[in-house]
Scaffold this motif. Structure first.
Motif, PDB file in Angstrom:
ATOM      1  N   PHE A 124       5.876  32.588  89.500  1.00 52.05           N
ATOM      2  CA  PHE A 124       5.412  33.122  88.215  1.00 52.05           C
ATOM      3  C   PHE A 124       4.252  32.313  87.660  1.00 52.05           C
ATOM      4  O   PHE A 124       4.329  31.081  87.542  1.00 52.05           O
ATOM      5  CB  PHE A 124       6.574  33.113  87.217  1.00 52.05           C
ATOM      6  N   SER A 125       3.182  33.023  87.310  1.00 51.12           N
ATOM      7  CA  SER A 125       1.985  32.387  86.755  1.00 51.12           C
ATOM      8  C   SER A 125       1.826  32.766  85.291  1.00 51.12           C
ATOM      9  O   SER A 125       1.912  33.944  84.930  1.00 51.12           O
ATOM     10  CB  SER A 125       0.749  32.812  87.542  1.00 51.12           C
ATOM     11  N   HIS A 126       1.571  31.753  84.466  1.00 49.24           N
ATOM     12  CA  HIS A 126       1.600  31.955  83.022  1.00 49.24           C
ATOM     13  C   HIS A 126       0.330  32.598  82.482  1.00 49.24           C
ATOM     14  O   HIS A 126      -0.679  32.732  83.185  1.00 49.24           O
ATOM     15  CB  HIS A 126       1.887  30.634  82.303  1.00 49.24           C
ATOM     16  N   ALA A 127       0.408  32.954  81.217  1.00 51.51           N
ATOM     17  CA  ALA A 127      -0.703  33.578  80.508  1.00 51.51           C
ATOM     18  C   ALA A 127      -1.706  32.514  80.069  1.00 51.51           C
ATOM     19  O   ALA A 127      -1.513  31.323  80.317  1.00 51.51           O
ATOM     20  CB  ALA A 127      -0.175  34.317  79.273  1.00 51.51           C
ATOM     21  N   GLY A 128      -2.792  32.955  79.415  1.00 49.74           N
ATOM     22  CA  GLY A 128      -3.688  32.014  78.761  1.00 49.74           C
ATOM     23  C   GLY A 128      -5.102  31.976  79.306  1.00 49.74           C
ATOM     24  O   GLY A 128      -5.831  31.011  79.047  1.00 49.74           O
ATOM     25  N   GLY A 129      -5.489  33.015  80.049  1.00 57.60           N
ATOM     26  CA  GLY A 129      -6.901  33.139  80.437  1.00 57.60           C
ATOM     27  C   GLY A 129      -7.420  32.002  81.293  1.00 57.60           C
ATOM     28  O   GLY A 129      -8.623  31.771  81.350  1.00 57.60           O
ATOM     29  N   THR A 130      -6.553  31.259  81.924  1.00 58.17           N
ATOM     30  CA  THR A 130      -6.796  30.048  82.725  1.00 58.17           C
ATOM     31  C   THR A 130      -7.066  28.816  81.866  1.00 58.17           C
ATOM     32  O   THR A 130      -7.109  27.700  82.389  1.00 58.17           O
ATOM     33  CB  THR A 130      -7.981  30.157  83.731  1.00 58.17           C
ATOM     34  N   ALA A 131      -7.259  29.000  80.544  1.00 56.34           N
ATOM     35  CA  ALA A 131      -7.697  27.883  79.691  1.00 56.34           C
ATOM     36  C   ALA A 131      -6.576  27.296  78.847  1.00 56.34           C
ATOM     37  O   ALA A 131      -6.604  26.103  78.527  1.00 56.34           O
ATOM     38  CB  ALA A 131      -8.840  28.335  78.780  1.00 56.34           C
ATOM     39  N   VAL A 132      -5.619  28.123  78.438  1.00 50.57           N
ATOM     40  CA  VAL A 132      -4.565  27.663  77.529  1.00 50.57           C
ATOM     41  C   VAL A 132      -3.198  28.073  78.074  1.00 50.57           C
ATOM     42  O   VAL A 132      -3.101  28.775  79.064  1.00 50.57           O
ATOM     43  CB  VAL A 132      -4.751  28.226  76.101  1.00 50.57           C
ATOM     44  N   SER A 133      -2.160  27.639  77.370  1.00 51.48           N
ATOM     45  CA  SER A 133      -0.749  27.867  77.728  1.00 51.48           C
ATOM     46  C   SER A 133      -0.396  27.098  78.998  1.00 51.48           C
ATOM     47  O   SER A 133      -1.259  26.501  79.647  1.00 51.48           O
ATOM     48  CB  SER A 133      -0.418  29.347  77.869  1.00 51.48           C
ATOM     49  N   ARG A 192      -6.052  24.159  84.906  1.00 54.06           N
ATOM     50  CA  ARG A 192      -6.684  25.059  83.939  1.00 54.06           C
ATOM     51  C   ARG A 192      -8.195  24.847  83.887  1.00 54.06           C
ATOM     52  O   ARG A 192      -8.702  23.766  84.207  1.00 54.06           O
ATOM     53  CB  ARG A 192      -6.076  24.835  82.549  1.00 54.06           C
ATOM     54  N   SER A 193      -8.863  25.888  83.450  1.00 56.29           N
ATOM     55  CA  SER A 193     -10.302  25.804  83.190  1.00 56.29           C
ATOM     56  C   SER A 193     -10.491  25.383  81.728  1.00 56.29           C
ATOM     57  O   SER A 193      -9.574  25.537  80.928  1.00 56.29           O
ATOM     58  CB  SER A 193     -10.955  27.157  83.450  1.00 56.29           C
ATOM     59  N   PRO A 194     -11.624  24.888  81.312  1.00 55.21           N
ATOM     60  CA  PRO A 194     -12.855  24.770  82.117  1.00 55.21           C
ATOM     61  C   PRO A 194     -12.898  23.528  83.003  1.00 55.21           C
ATOM     62  O   PRO A 194     -13.841  23.399  83.781  1.00 55.21           O
ATOM     63  CB  PRO A 194     -13.945  24.689  81.040  1.00 55.21           C
ATOM     64  N   GLU A 195     -11.886  22.662  82.909  1.00 58.47           N
ATOM     65  CA  GLU A 195     -11.926  21.471  83.758  1.00 58.47           C
ATOM     66  C   GLU A 195     -11.908  21.854  85.231  1.00 58.47           C
ATOM     67  O   GLU A 195     -12.541  21.205  86.069  1.00 58.47           O
ATOM     68  CB  GLU A 195     -10.728  20.559  83.465  1.00 58.47           C
ATOM     69  N   ASN A 196     -11.121  22.892  85.530  1.00 62.05           N
ATOM     70  CA  ASN A 196     -10.985  23.362  86.911  1.00 62.05           C
ATOM     71  C   ASN A 196     -11.261  24.860  86.928  1.00 62.05           C
ATOM     72  O   ASN A 196     -10.425  25.653  86.504  1.00 62.05           O
ATOM     73  CB  ASN A 196      -9.585  23.069  87.433  1.00 62.05           C
ATOM     74  N   GLN A 211      -7.262  28.067  90.270  1.00 66.55           N
ATOM     75  CA  GLN A 211      -5.983  28.695  89.904  1.00 66.55           C
ATOM     76  C   GLN A 211      -5.399  29.470  91.097  1.00 66.55           C
ATOM     77  O   GLN A 211      -4.211  29.376  91.399  1.00 66.55           O
ATOM     78  CB  GLN A 211      -6.178  29.607  88.688  1.00 66.55           C
ATOM     79  N   GLN A 212      -6.269  30.239  91.762  1.00 70.31           N
ATOM     80  CA  GLN A 212      -5.799  30.984  92.948  1.00 70.31           C
ATOM     81  C   GLN A 212      -5.361  30.025  94.052  1.00 70.31           C
ATOM     82  O   GLN A 212      -4.368  30.269  94.743  1.00 70.31           O
ATOM     83  CB  GLN A 212      -6.915  31.897  93.466  1.00 70.31           C
ATOM     84  N   ASP A 213      -6.104  28.952  94.198  1.00 71.06           N
ATOM     85  CA  ASP A 213      -5.732  27.953  95.212  1.00 71.06           C
ATOM     86  C   ASP A 213      -4.341  27.399  94.925  1.00 71.06           C
ATOM     87  O   ASP A 213      -3.525  27.222  95.841  1.00 71.06           O
ATOM     88  CB  ASP A 213      -6.742  26.790  95.225  1.00 71.06           C
ATOM     89  N   GLY A 234      -2.168  35.515  84.593  1.00 71.88           N
ATOM     90  CA  GLY A 234      -1.153  35.318  85.630  1.00 71.88           C
ATOM     91  C   GLY A 234      -0.848  36.597  86.381  1.00 71.88           C
ATOM     92  O   GLY A 234      -0.435  36.561  87.550  1.00 71.88           O
ATOM     93  N   GLY A 235      -1.038  37.753  85.734  1.00 72.68           N
ATOM     94  CA  GLY A 235      -0.891  39.029  86.424  1.00 72.68           C
ATOM     95  C   GLY A 235      -1.999  39.214  87.439  1.00 72.68           C
ATOM     96  O   GLY A 235      -1.778  39.693  88.565  1.00 72.68           O
ATOM     97  N   ASN A 236      -3.194  38.809  87.047  1.00 69.63           N
ATOM     98  CA  ASN A 236      -4.316  38.802  87.985  1.00 69.63           C
ATOM     99  C   ASN A 236      -4.002  37.899  89.172  1.00 69.63           C
ATOM    100  O   ASN A 236      -4.186  38.279  90.337  1.00 69.63           O
ATOM    101  CB  ASN A 236      -5.575  38.329  87.235  1.00 69.63           C
ATOM    102  N   LEU A 237      -3.496  36.712  88.878  1.00 73.85           N
ATOM    103  CA  LEU A 237      -3.194  35.755  89.946  1.00 73.85           C
ATOM    104  C   LEU A 237      -2.099  36.284  90.872  1.00 73.85           C
ATOM    105  O   LEU A 237      -2.129  36.036  92.087  1.00 73.85           O
ATOM    106  CB  LEU A 237      -2.772  34.410  89.338  1.00 73.85           C
ATOM    107  N   ALA A 238      -1.154  37.018  90.291  1.00 68.88           N
ATOM    108  CA  ALA A 238      -0.063  37.565  91.102  1.00 68.88           C
ATOM    109  C   ALA A 238      -0.606  38.550  92.137  1.00 68.88           C
ATOM    110  O   ALA A 238      -0.159  38.569  93.293  1.00 68.88           O
ATOM    111  CB  ALA A 238       0.966  38.249  90.200  1.00 68.88           C
ATOM    112  N   VAL A 239      -1.576  39.365  91.719  1.00 64.08           N
ATOM    113  CA  VAL A 239      -2.172  40.335  92.639  1.00 64.08           C
ATOM    114  C   VAL A 239      -3.108  39.628  93.615  1.00 64.08           C
ATOM    115  O   VAL A 239      -3.099  39.900  94.827  1.00 64.08           O
ATOM    116  CB  VAL A 239      -2.935  41.430  91.859  1.00 64.08           C
ATOM    117  N   SER A 240      -3.904  38.695  93.089  1.00 65.35           N
ATOM    118  CA  SER A 240      -4.922  38.088  93.957  1.00 65.35           C
ATOM    119  C   SER A 240      -4.299  37.216  95.044  1.00 65.35           C
ATOM    120  O   SER A 240      -4.893  37.059  96.114  1.00 65.35           O
ATOM    121  CB  SER A 240      -5.950  37.311  93.137  1.00 65.35           C
ATOM    122  N   LEU A 241      -3.110  36.693  94.794  1.00 68.50           N
ATOM    123  CA  LEU A 241      -2.430  35.967  95.873  1.00 68.50           C
ATOM    124  C   LEU A 241      -2.225  36.890  97.071  1.00 68.50           C
ATOM    125  O   LEU A 241      -2.535  36.530  98.214  1.00 68.50           O
ATOM    126  CB  LEU A 241      -1.072  35.428  95.397  1.00 68.50           C
TER     127      LEU A 241
END
Lengths: 192, 307
Positions: free
Chosen positions: A75-84, A111-115, A120-122, A149-156
């Protein structure tokens, strides 16, 4: 969800959006405020938790009492890659795990913007491979998440498919963020 | 020798304090920032949770697998009555519950300045009575808390004593805020070592807690060092070596013992204020929590009952 509670949640989200729109807030404070939203979720009874290093990705097991031993939802969390974080998604994932009667592994991906992309996909792929190494069969793994995280679930699954690798048994994408061009017409119509 | 984890934990608190001290932040934002201190606590395994309405007081059960069904820890969180919550204390309380093998009820008492003294003490008493109403016997309840919660843990027993009612079986008071006048020598002496508390922060807390109530800082209702400490159940006092409250906590322990109670006082080496937030990470903290568990089991008669 009953309309009354649904409206209360929408109101909470509205208050949060107003508070977060303060231009003087730094990213760390915005992250703290978003994590505090996790308090809105109710504890799911009969679920215990355990932190784990999933092949280098910090993660949290949500373990319903008496759950199936063989299946897992990644399970991948919400937050646009930046928060949560995995902490703010803990209870929601606990509810999902309990409803399914299987464990959930909530990832604390970088998380971005640091990463930035594709960190995230990696991380999701790293955790998936870690699950396989732990002995989970790929067809017993569901790839899940909400918002980004829904995006990440599909992109995996897309990444695995493109590498000719075995796919997870299911994808559960909740409120997935798929269109980074923001051309979705509901961005304009669902404004209230 | 101080562990590297204890040093990292102190630095974590220093960063949290520095970030939350931004004068442009409103109270909601400060609360959100400090709420994240829970990330320092490792998730304790084998504990499940359940939210409950404890007679009108929001509360959270922390239930270790295989825990004793008859006994309970009534747990009060830190934060000067102003900040943090049952959510930020969940994991720390669960570590103590697990060490004791006893379930913990973590209260989300009303906070100041929206709700000033005595709202917090009243909520603790309400939850205690709710426990009694659910069949828990007084002697099987430990009154527990840290920081302001350490004060509340004692104040509950004092209120019950003053009314001639049955007392809880134990008091575990961790880093208690005993003296709102801030007269202890470590308030100045540990100013550089305590990475969480500061004199201005304590002044803010006591202002939120008491301003407008007519209750003086020296009032025995809120100042444990001025209060009647006689006739209380066994008390365990824990505090950190490096915290602002170290001297008043040691003094509280001496006075509680002098009043005729069974008292054990433990200073945690290099301990920060509310060091239990470092549970599962800082070895000195885990050692202290393991000792608390042994003391709670013994004092609540659990080991005797099992033997």
């Amino acid at each position: 969800m009953a309309r009354e509670q649904s409206d209360q949640l929408a109101e909470l989200n509205g208050v949060s959006r107003d508070r977060l729109s303060n231009p003087n807030l730094d990213l760390q404070t915005i992250r703290d405020m978003c994590d505090a939203l996790g308090a809105a979720g109710k504890e799911r009874e009969g679920v215990s938790y355990a932190e784990v290093d999933a092949g280098g990705v910090p993660a949290l097991w949500c373990i319903p009492a008496g759950c199936d031993d063989e299946a897992v939802v990644l399970f991948s969390h919400a937050g646009g890659t930046a928060v949560s974080s995995m902490s703010s998604d803990r209870k929601a994932a606990g509810h999902l795990a309990k409803a399914a009667g299987i464990r959930a592994l909530v990832l604390d991906y970088r998380r971005s913007p640091e990463n930035k992309f594709p960190a995230q996909q990696d991380d999701v792929e790293t955790a998936y491979r870690w699950l396989l190494a732990q002995g989970y069969r790929r067809d017993k793994i569901a790839s899940g998440g909400h918002s980004v995280g829904g995006n990440l679930a599909v992109s995996l699954a897309i990444r695995l498919r493109d590498q000719g690798l075995p796919l997870p048994g299911a994808i559960l994408a909740v409120s997935g963020w798929y269109d980074t061009e923001l051309k979705n017409p509901t961005l304009q119509t669902v404004t209230q | 020798m101080t562990s590297t984890q204890a040093v990292e934990f102190a630095n974590f608190f220093a960063d949290l304090s520095q970030r939350s001290a931004n004068p442009t932040f409103d109270l909601s934002t400060i609360r959100d920032i400090v709420e994240t201190m829970h990330v320092a606590t490792k998730e304790p395994e084998g504990v499940t949770y359940a939210e409950v309405d404890a007679g009108g007081v929001e509360a959270l059960w922390c239930i270790p697998t295989g825990s004793d069904p008859l006994r309970v820890l009534l747990h009060n969180h830190m934060g000067g009555s102003v900040i943090t919550s049952m959510y930020s204390d969940r994991k720390a309380a669960a570590h103590i519950a697990k060490a004791a093998g006893i379930r913990s009820l973590v209260l989300n008492f009303r906070r100041s300045p929206e709700h000033k003294y005595p709202a917090q003490v009243e909520d603790v008493e309400t939850a205690y009575r709710w426990l009694l109403g659910h069949g828990y016997r007084p002697e099987n309840i430990a009154s527990v808390g840290h920081s302001i919660g350490g004060y509340l843990a004692v104040a509950l027993a004092q209120r019950l004593r003053d009314r001639g009612e049955a007392l809880p079986g134990a008091i575990l008071s961790i880093s208690p805020w005993c003296d709102p006048t801030m007269s202890g020598e470590s308030i100045e002496g540990n100013a550089d070592k305590d990475k969480l508390l500061s004199r201005p922060l304590l002044e803010f807390f006591r202002s939120c807690f008491l301003d407008g109530t007519g209750v003086e800082l020296t009032d025995p209702q809120v100042n444990l060092l001025n209060s009647d400490l006689s006739g209380l159940p066994p008390i365990a006092v824990y505090y950190g070596e490096d915290e602002l409250l170290a001297s008043e906590d040691a003094e509280f322990g001496r006075r509680a013992e002098g009043a005729g109670n069974e008292v054990t006082v433990t200073q945690v080496d290099a301990g920060q204020h509310s060091f239990i937030i470092g549970a599962g990470w800082v070895p000195e903290v885990d050692q202290a929590i393991a000792e608390m568990g042994v003391w709670l089991r013994s004092t609540l008669g659990l080991d005797a009952a099992a033997a």
